[in-house]
Motif scaffolding. Structure first.
Motif, short mmCIF file in Angstrom:
data_model
loop_
_atom_site.label_atom_id
_atom_site.label_comp_id
_atom_site.label_asym_id
_atom_site.label_seq_id
_atom_site.Cartn_x
_atom_site.Cartn_y
_atom_site.Cartn_z
N GLY A 1 0.80 52.51 -15.62
CA GLY A 1 0.72 52.61 -14.16
C GLY A 1 0.20 51.38 -13.47
N ALA A 2 -0.03 50.30 -14.19
CA ALA A 2 -0.56 49.07 -13.60
C ALA A 2 0.45 47.95 -13.74
CB ALA A 2 -1.87 48.66 -14.29
N PHE A 3 0.68 47.23 -12.65
CA PHE A 3 1.51 46.04 -12.69
C PHE A 3 0.62 44.81 -12.87
CE2 PHE A 3 3.96 48.98 -9.93
CZ PHE A 3 5.05 49.13 -10.76
N GLY A 4 1.14 43.81 -13.58
CA GLY A 4 0.36 42.61 -13.80
C GLY A 4 0.95 41.76 -14.91
N PHE A 5 0.12 40.90 -15.51
CA PHE A 5 0.61 39.96 -16.51
C PHE A 5 -0.46 39.69 -17.55
CE2 PHE A 5 -1.49 37.45 -13.30
CZ PHE A 5 -2.10 36.40 -13.97
N LEU A 6 -0.02 39.22 -18.70
CA LEU A 6 -0.92 38.79 -19.77
C LEU A 6 -1.22 37.31 -19.57
CD1 LEU A 6 -2.33 39.30 -22.53
CD2 LEU A 6 -0.18 38.59 -23.59
N ALA A 7 -2.49 36.97 -19.48
CA ALA A 7 -2.93 35.58 -19.39
C ALA A 7 -3.49 35.16 -20.75
CB ALA A 7 -3.99 35.42 -18.31
N LEU A 8 -2.86 34.18 -21.36
CA LEU A 8 -3.27 33.67 -22.67
C LEU A 8 -3.81 32.25 -22.51
CD1 LEU A 8 -0.24 34.66 -24.93
CD2 LEU A 8 -2.57 35.55 -25.15
N ARG A 9 -5.00 32.01 -23.03
CA ARG A 9 -5.54 30.65 -23.09
C ARG A 9 -5.39 30.18 -24.54
NH1 ARG A 9 -6.59 27.22 -18.98
NH2 ARG A 9 -7.81 28.79 -17.87
N LEU A 10 -4.52 29.18 -24.75
CA LEU A 10 -4.13 28.77 -26.09
C LEU A 10 -4.95 27.56 -26.54
CD1 LEU A 10 -0.25 29.12 -25.79
CD2 LEU A 10 -1.93 30.82 -26.57
N HIS A 11 -6.05 27.83 -27.20
CA HIS A 11 -6.88 26.79 -27.78
C HIS A 11 -6.25 26.31 -29.10
CE1 HIS A 11 -10.22 27.57 -24.96
NE2 HIS A 11 -9.80 28.83 -25.03
N PRO A 12 -6.64 25.15 -29.60
CA PRO A 12 -5.99 24.63 -30.81
C PRO A 12 -6.09 25.54 -32.02
CG PRO A 12 -7.16 22.87 -29.68
CD PRO A 12 -7.52 24.14 -28.97
N GLU A 13 -7.16 26.32 -32.17
CA GLU A 13 -7.32 27.15 -33.35
C GLU A 13 -7.65 28.60 -33.01
OE1 GLU A 13 -10.20 25.26 -35.83
OE2 GLU A 13 -8.83 23.64 -36.43
N ARG A 14 -7.49 28.99 -31.76
CA ARG A 14 -7.82 30.34 -31.34
C ARG A 14 -7.14 30.63 -30.01
NH1 ARG A 14 -12.10 30.28 -27.48
NH2 ARG A 14 -12.90 28.15 -27.14
N PHE A 15 -7.27 31.87 -29.56
CA PHE A 15 -6.75 32.22 -28.24
C PHE A 15 -7.64 33.28 -27.61
CE2 PHE A 15 -4.82 35.17 -31.21
CZ PHE A 15 -4.80 36.39 -30.54
N THR A 16 -7.66 33.30 -26.29
CA THR A 16 -8.26 34.39 -25.54
C THR A 16 -7.18 35.02 -24.67
OG1 THR A 16 -8.91 32.95 -23.71
CG2 THR A 16 -10.50 33.24 -25.49
N TRP A 17 -7.36 36.29 -24.34
CA TRP A 17 -6.36 36.96 -23.52
C TRP A 17 -7.01 37.88 -22.50
CZ3 TRP A 17 -6.24 42.27 -23.42
CH2 TRP A 17 -6.81 42.96 -24.50
N ARG A 18 -6.31 38.04 -21.38
CA ARG A 18 -6.71 38.99 -20.34
C ARG A 18 -5.45 39.63 -19.77
NH1 ARG A 18 -9.67 36.68 -15.60
NH2 ARG A 18 -8.36 34.85 -15.94
N PHE A 19 -5.52 40.90 -19.48
CA PHE A 19 -4.47 41.56 -18.71
C PHE A 19 -4.94 41.61 -17.26
CE2 PHE A 19 -2.42 45.66 -17.22
CZ PHE A 19 -1.21 45.05 -16.95
N ILE A 20 -4.21 40.91 -16.39
CA ILE A 20 -4.63 40.73 -15.01
C ILE A 20 -3.71 41.53 -14.08
CG2 ILE A 20 -4.96 39.04 -13.16
CD1 ILE A 20 -5.62 36.99 -15.29
N GLY A 21 -4.30 42.37 -13.24
CA GLY A 21 -3.54 43.15 -12.28
C GLY A 21 -3.14 42.34 -11.06
N VAL A 22 -2.37 42.96 -10.19
CA VAL A 22 -1.85 42.24 -9.02
C VAL A 22 -2.96 41.84 -8.05
CG1 VAL A 22 0.47 43.22 -9.17
CG2 VAL A 22 -1.30 44.43 -7.88
N ASP A 23 -4.11 42.50 -8.14
CA ASP A 23 -5.24 42.12 -7.28
C ASP A 23 -6.10 41.04 -7.90
OD1 ASP A 23 -6.40 43.53 -9.32
OD2 ASP A 23 -7.40 45.01 -8.05
N GLY A 24 -5.71 40.53 -9.06
CA GLY A 24 -6.44 39.46 -9.71
C GLY A 24 -7.56 39.91 -10.62
#
Length: 295
Positions: A261-284
């Motif tokens: 029920g939520a619209f938004g996008f996956l934000a991936l921060r691609l570090h050289p040996e790791r990654f972080t992720w967030r699911f961000i809604g339309v309100d930020g």
């Protein structure tokens, strides 16, 4: 010395500059199942492609991964031009697309390939690869009844060769139909199992998919649903690009984050040996987050 020469000042500035290893890692935005046909009227539960696009623009990614079913209902070029481009066109240079099943509702996915042209990869086959920072990314075509996904298919042979020629600590894969999904509408798609096995043997990290209109994250697992922290792939389902929302059925094994029920996008921060992720809604706002190291 009170008065530095210009040459000395430059040397001092360089000495205190951040070394390349500490440069900010690339930020990627990813989502699929995005734009309604131009004639469909938006509502709170559908056709929110403009709101998702605005949230992505505010985030300022350096790369934009489109996980298929980019344009409903049949991927016609006129709808790409009249609907998707109206919301997302300003970010076109960032886009790395893959085709979904709706793109092939136009024979040969002609609208998709005409719209994205060279960005969709060579020879209208729907699979290609690229690099983002220190990461290698394979963009695959999971319309397996059309292009083939078996161990000896042309796509699988290409994938093995591509991975062998691009050894990386961190590798991600994109395709539309999720190998695993707890979604009530489609669920798992075992036909992509050979691609999963090839990636696991090459110690890839991530698979990103759409198709189910929800957000779901799975722990590392093998191609037959067994948890495998050492050699398995972590999968994200991100069918939240705006077209609509689906419900979940019974959770599949190894599913640990589910948002419907939520619209938004996956934000991936691609570090050289790791990654972080967030699911961000339309309100930020961040609706879920995590991190992991490449193997």
């Amino acid at each position: 010395m009170r008065n530095l020469t210009l040459a000395t000042a430059v040397l001092v500035a360089c000495a205190f500059a951040a070394p390349p290893a500490f440069a900010r890692a690339p930020l990627v935005a990813a989502m699929g199942d995005i734009a309604c046909a131009a004639a469909v009227v938006p509502a709170s539960t559908r056709c929110q492609q403009a709101a998702v696009a605005a949230a992505v623009r505010r985030a300022g990614p350096s790369s934009l991964w489109l996980l298929g079913d980019i344009q409903y209902g049949n991927g016609a070029l006129s709808d790409f031009q009249g609907s998707f481009a109206a919301s997302w066109g300003s970010m076109r240079k960032l886009m790395r697309p893959i085709p979904g099943n709706h793109e092939y509702y136009t024979p040969g996915a002609a609208g998709y390939f005409d719209f994205f042209a060279a960005a969709a990869g060579p020879a209208r086959r729907g699979y290609y690869s690229f690099d983002v920072g220190r990461w290698h990314v394979v963009a695959l075509n999971s319309n397996c009844d059309i292009v083939g996904c078996g161990e000896e298919s042309a796509q699988a042979r290409w994938l093995r060769a591509d991975l062998a020629s691009h050894p990386r600590r961190c590798t991600a894969a994109l395709w539309h139909h999720p190998r695993y999904s707890s979604g009530a509408n489609h669920g798992d798609d075992p036909v992509t199992r050979p691609l999963w096995r090839i990636l696991a043997r090459s110690r890839a990290e991530l698979v990103l998919s759409g198709h189910e209109h929800d957000f779901e994250v799975f722990k590392r697992q093998d191609s037959i649903s067994r948890a495998d922290p050492a050699r398995g792939l972590q999968q994200f389902v991100v069918g939240t690009g705006g077209v609509g929302a689906y419900d979940f059925a019974r959770p599949r094994p190894n599913s640990f984050v589910r948002k419907s029920g939520a619209f938004g996008f996956l934000a991936l921060r691609l570090h050289p040996e790791r990654f972080t992720w967030r699911f961000i809604g339309v309100d930020g706002r961040s609706l879920a987050s995590g991190r992991a190291h490449c193997r």
